[in-house]
Design an enzyme around this catalytic site. Sequence first.
Site, PDB file in Angstrom:
ATOM      1  N   ASP A   1       1.046  -1.442   0.306  1.00 24.30           N
ATOM      2  CA  ASP A   1      -0.181   0.144   0.128  1.00 24.30           C
ATOM      3  C   ASP A   1       0.711   0.879   0.161  1.00 24.30           C
ATOM      4  OD1 ASP A   1      -2.808   1.117   0.618  1.00 24.30           O
ATOM      5  OD2 ASP A   1      -1.383   1.946   2.185  1.00 24.30           O
TER       6      ASP A   1
ATOM      7  N   GLU B   1      -0.977  -1.346  -5.920  1.00 28.35           N
ATOM      8  CA  GLU B   1      -2.483  -0.981  -7.038  1.00 28.35           C
ATOM      9  C   GLU B   1      -2.102   0.032  -7.648  1.00 28.35           C
ATOM     10  OE1 GLU B   1      -5.161   1.277  -3.377  1.00 28.35           O
ATOM     11  OE2 GLU B   1      -2.459   1.710  -3.242  1.00 28.35           O
TER      12      GLU B   1
ATOM     13  N   ASP C   1      -2.968   0.969   7.060  1.00 28.96           N
ATOM     14  CA  ASP C   1      -2.570   0.778   5.838  1.00 28.96           C
ATOM     15  C   ASP C   1      -2.618  -0.899   5.853  1.00 28.96           C
ATOM     16  OD1 ASP C   1      -2.419   3.143   5.238  1.00 28.96           O
ATOM     17  OD2 ASP C   1      -0.496   3.686   6.936  1.00 28.96           O
TER      18      ASP C   1
END
Length: 435
Positions: free
Chosen positions: A216, A300, A396
Amino acid sequence: MKINKAYKFRLEPNVEQEVILNNLVGSARFVWNQILAISFEMFAQNKHINAVNLVKKITALKKNPQFSFLDGNSNAVSLQQKVRDLASAWGKFFNPKEHARLKEKKRKPKKPKFFKLADGTEVQLRPLMPRFKKKSDGYDSIRLVQFDKYCWVKGNKLKLPNGVGVIKFRKSQEILGTIKNVTISKVSGRWYVSFCTETELTEMPIHPSKSAIGVDLGVKKLITTSNGQVFDPINSFKTNQIKLARLQRKQRKKVKFSQNWKKLNFKINKLHHHIANIRHDYLQKITTTLSKNHAMIAVEDLKVANMSKSASGTIENQGKNVKAKSGLNKSILDQGWGMLVSMLEYKQQWRGGLLVKVDPKYTSQTCCECGHVAKENRQTQAKFECVGCGYVANADLNASRNILSAGHAVLSVEGGCGKGRPKKQKASEIREEVA
Ligand SMILES: [Zn+2]
């Protein structure tokens, strides 16, 4: 499979060599500006702008008696390369996808600038159009292709054409592979050489580890991994940013292009360069660590994540005074995140690992234990508390676990690790110890 790598070293020209190099990069900058002016005329007349058309214009430029200094002070190959770069800059401008990407960034509109054409009319300089290069930008470069025709490297010595001769460089690492081209650059008064190499691999590398992690990316914590590892942002960054802002404020008060303005300009460019180096080195270290230890890394997809992260309030929750700063912070972050992901991408390819990009949607609102999705799960910036099952975790960490499962899901849809891997190796950069 072919692998491209780039190596960058500090170049140490003597006084005479520096004069020649300055002429070479200076004439390349001059030709860029001249051909750019010509291409604005072409643009106004709706003429097709491409590399072939633009490269042809160099001959006429060299024949112009006004520009006779180009004879003997320029390198033909590097002028061509410069004009090719200009053509690809125009290509970017003509690509609607690039404009869509720019729109997404929502930059503040600047005061329009114009270029005066020969007939007295003006062309508005639109976003993404190539710009004129100034000496005060503090960056100049030339690229020489077909390296082995007129250059060579022996130990820490590099032979260059145009009377430069043999130049020393600070070789801090062995150069592996065949050198395809070389770039000589001058950044804030310092000279560098980059070698682009190509290596043919007969066998696909196999990653030594079997581990998989989700990553993340954030503002307060640069990286949180699904196994609980945290990498903080760089500390020295902030002090340098303050220094930079102070210098920029000072410069605004000076008369443009005056002696004092130029002095400050040099300092600003140097600091920019220094900041970029710190970030680059730090990201290199982190990405090497992650890539060495994990065969599969899920992140991501940034193209989408940039928007959703700022919308969900990650940057806005930084404290007071954020509005003024957020523009700056965000641009730094964007750059840093993008760089980080591309480093992970090529390092995983070198080692035979995988980088999987996943849809960032709901990664911060989904419970990694029970899969419950709700805005209410995320009460504060740091804490995740599932309203469905009561699972409590660092926000997170919860997100990185979701990213990991999304990564596994992507792989199972693609049918195993073999597929979905890009065949072509992307050119990438290893910055060397250049201090
Ligand atoms: Zn839950």
